[in-house]
Design an enzyme around this catalytic site. Structure first.
Site, PDB file in Angstrom:
ATOM      1  N   SER A 296       0.959  -1.286  -0.449  1.00 15.36           N
ATOM      2  CA  SER A 296       0.185   0.056  -0.062  1.00 15.36           C
ATOM      3  C   SER A 296       0.845   1.195  -0.034  1.00 15.36           C
ATOM      4  O   SER A 296       1.983   1.954  -0.696  1.00 15.36           O
ATOM      5  CB  SER A 296      -0.339  -0.520   1.636  1.00 15.36           C
ATOM      6  OG  SER A 296      -1.907   1.165   1.811  1.00 15.36           O
ATOM      7  N   ASP A 307       9.754   5.672 -10.127  1.00 16.72           N
ATOM      8  CA  ASP A 307       9.386   6.160 -11.468  1.00 16.72           C
ATOM      9  C   ASP A 307      10.197   7.057 -11.282  1.00 16.72           C
ATOM     10  O   ASP A 307      10.559   7.606 -12.623  1.00 16.72           O
ATOM     11  CB  ASP A 307       8.229   6.251 -10.932  1.00 16.72           C
ATOM     12  CG  ASP A 307       6.997   4.897 -11.299  1.00 16.72           C
ATOM     13  OD1 ASP A 307       7.977   3.356 -11.827  1.00 16.72           O
ATOM     14  OD2 ASP A 307       5.961   4.803 -11.648  1.00 16.72           O
ATOM     15  N   LYS A 321      -0.738  -4.512  -3.697  1.00 15.83           N
ATOM     16  CA  LYS A 321      -1.759  -3.611  -3.434  1.00 15.83           C
ATOM     17  C   LYS A 321      -1.653  -2.497  -3.649  1.00 15.83           C
ATOM     18  O   LYS A 321      -1.649  -1.237  -3.209  1.00 15.83           O
ATOM     19  CB  LYS A 321      -2.032  -4.000  -1.109  1.00 15.83           C
ATOM     20  CG  LYS A 321      -3.425  -3.559  -0.827  1.00 15.83           C
ATOM     21  CD  LYS A 321      -3.188  -3.001   0.136  1.00 15.83           C
ATOM     22  CE  LYS A 321      -5.328  -2.518   0.700  1.00 15.83           C
ATOM     23  NZ  LYS A 321      -5.054  -1.340   0.125  1.00 15.83           N
TER      24      LYS A 321
END
Length: 577
Positions: A296, A307, A321
């Site tokens: 999460s 990223d 998740k």
């Protein structure tokens, strides 16, 4: 005049089509309302008839809770109903880290209550209550037959309230401890400090209230030591509040950078979260540690930093998740937590690994197939993939305990010996340098004499299965000699397991013993010298060429891609169920 007629003529079909779409929409909306009303009426009628006519007395609240739980069970494990009686525990677990108590954990064993953990600086520690002490009474209330929750509730109370405990240590006479409850605040940052290689290390356990503020405080303190890099440890961090993750990412990336977006069925619940301030540390090398239990908000943090090519991710593939929950208030102070959206990190990928919507006929959950995994690009053009958690830039194989070690832990022999060691060794130990001596380990093996720590290995299970099948086929007598010889070899190996796996068992013993003197902080410091992921993080940041190569997607250090994931990721995904 004619031109106007033509225009009106052209508009008329559009008006008819628009009106038809509106009518269909209204009909669909009315049908939805009818279905909702109909199903609620059926549910209420069944509940009413059962409540009135069932042969035995029933617990109405429990009946409704069971019905609601069953209804939500077909969705996902994160959508749940919270009755009024459980709201406070829910808030403690998911929102706040504060409560009134003594600063100790408990567990039940053979119907008896024992202290499992003691938190440094709180009433229990100050009163010399230790792990392994047996808790007999709380405020003169016997704990015989009490459940774990009942004992926990007796320990909790308002700050400043007196509490009397009756405890027993080893074979000594029980003693009374009079304490005053304090506000117990479990920090989100469990540990921070300088480690080998002049690296700053931050261990974040939760993303609850103030977690970003705690990481900021730790980061500012570490920067005073002029570190060569920062390691953010998110291993086994199950997540928490999404906004806290965004704030933590903002510590390392500039203002006005999109960190995560959430998209759901209702457009009003679609949001994008961007950084809002200048970073505290935009330049130092950064490593994020993850494992299969990082989930999460941990995945938002690690994935966004990956990223944006701001950090190297090291460890094992994260849990996967990618779902966002929102809590809604219900009548009579109850709550319902509902999955309202999926989240997407800067590259555009969603890390959700399990498809709860399209289940198999038997109700089991489908994993995202490797063939359905899509490629995305980081800011520098590195390949990353969705549908499978955050895959590390450098994967470190997760070592599993040997059967003998796992058994000694589960049967609490490690715990009990650490308690014995602490009670017979009053002098303090240094967590960073403490090593269990050969004499101490020999004492531990002697302590185990006569105790049952038997276990069945996978090899033994396979051997027993072979015997069963051979007997069914009436062929066992033909292989009995070989079977007995192989079984004897396996038995002999097991007898030597305490020596074969002594290094691993010593490591676990050291960690548990150190915790008796230096509590949770001591556990971390004692384990640094054995931590393979941490060692890899230090090594990576010390090699500037490797660091640059990874962030540029060059050489052999690029993020492990889809072909490798298809082969190596399968076992990881199975472990996350």
């Amino acid at each position: 005049m004619n031109d106007g007629w033509k225009i009106n003529k052209l508009r008329k079909p559009a008006i008819i089509v628009g009106g038809l779409a509106l009518a269909i929409g209204l009909w669909s909306f009315q049908d939805d309302l009818f279905q909702i009303s109909k199903n609620l009426d059926v549910f209420a009628s069944v509940y009413k008839e059962v409540n009135i006519n069932y042969v035995d007395d029933i617990n109405s609240a429990k009946l409704i809770k069971t019905g609601v739980d069953a209804m939500l069970d077909g969705l996902d494990p994160y959508t749940e109903f919270v009755p009024e009686s459980e709201v406070e525990n829910y808030k403690l677990h998911y929102i706040s880290t504060q409560y009134g108590g003594i600063g100790a954990g408990i567990f039940l064993r053979n119907g008896k209550v024992y202290i499992s953990d003691v938190f440094d600086g709180f009433p229990a520690q100050k009163a010399d209550i230790r792990q392994g002490d047996q808790l007999l009474k709380i405020n003169d209330i016997s704990l015989d037959g009490k459940s774990n929750d009942q004992v926990s509730n007796l320990l909790k109370g308002s700050k400043g309230a007196a509490i009397k405990l009756l405890l027993k240590r080893d074979d000594a006479e029980p003693v009374v401890k009079n304490l005053v409850r304090d506000e117990i605040k479990q920090p989100n940052v469990a540990y921070y400090g300088m480690i080998d290689g002049n690296m700053g290390y931050i261990k974040l356990n939760k993303f609850l209230e103030n977690s970003a503020a705690e990481v900021t405080e730790a980061l500012v303190a570490l920067k005073k030591n002029n570190p060569n890099g920062i390691i953010l440890d998110l291993r086994s961090n199950g997540g928490g509040i999404l906004q806290e993750a965004v704030k933590i990412v903002n510590l390392f990336v500039p203002k006005d950078v999109m960190v995560v977006s959430q998209k759901g069925k209702i457009k009003e619940k679609n949001f994008s979260y961007s950084t809002v301030s200048a970073p505290v540390e935009p330049n130092l090398p950064l490593v994020v540690l993850v494992n299969s239990r990082s989930a999460s908000a941990s995945e938002i943090t690690a994935g966004a930093l990956q990223d944006l090519d701001r950090a190297i991710v090291i460890g094992q593939r994260s849990y996967g998740k990618g779902l966002v929950q929102q809590t809604f208030n219900l009548p009579y102070n109850s709550l319902v937590k509902i999955t309202v959206a999926k989240y997407f990190i800067p590259s555009g990928r969603c890390v959700q690994a399990l498809d709860y919507t399209h289940r198999k006929d038997d109700g089991s959950v489908i994993k995202v197939a490797d063939s359905s995994i899509h490629e995305f690009k980081t800011r520098n053009g590195r390949s990353v993939y969705d549908g499978s958690g955050i895959y590390p830039d450098i994967a470190v194989k997760q070592e599993r305990f040997a059967n003998v070690t796992a058994t000694l832990i589960s049967k609490l022999y490690i715990f009990d010996y650490a308690t014995k060691y602490r009670n017979t060794h009053p002098e303090l130990v240094n967590p960073k340098t403490f090593k269990l001596s050969e004499a101490d380990y020999a004492d531990f093996t002697k302590y185990l004499a006569g105790k049952n720590y038997s276990y069945t290995t996978v090899s033994e299970k396979m051997l027993n299965s072979l015997k069963t099948e051979a007997n069914k086929e009436k062929q066992f007598n033909q292989i009995e000699a070989e079977y007995n010889a192989l079984k004897a070899k396996l038995d002999n190996t097991k007898q030597n397991d305490l020596q074969i796996h002594s290094d691993e068992i010593k490591q676990v013993l050291e960690n548990e013993i150190v915790a008796r003197y230096a509590y949770e902080k001591g556990r971390y410091e004692a384990n640094f010298k054995y931590d393979r992921e941490l060692a890899q993080a230090i090594k990576t940041m010390q090699d500037k060429n490797q660091l640059a190569a990874i962030l540029k997607g060059e050489g052999n250090f690029k993020t492990i891609g889809k072909p490798v994931l298809a082969m190596a990721g399968k076992k990881d995904r199975e472990d996350n169920d």
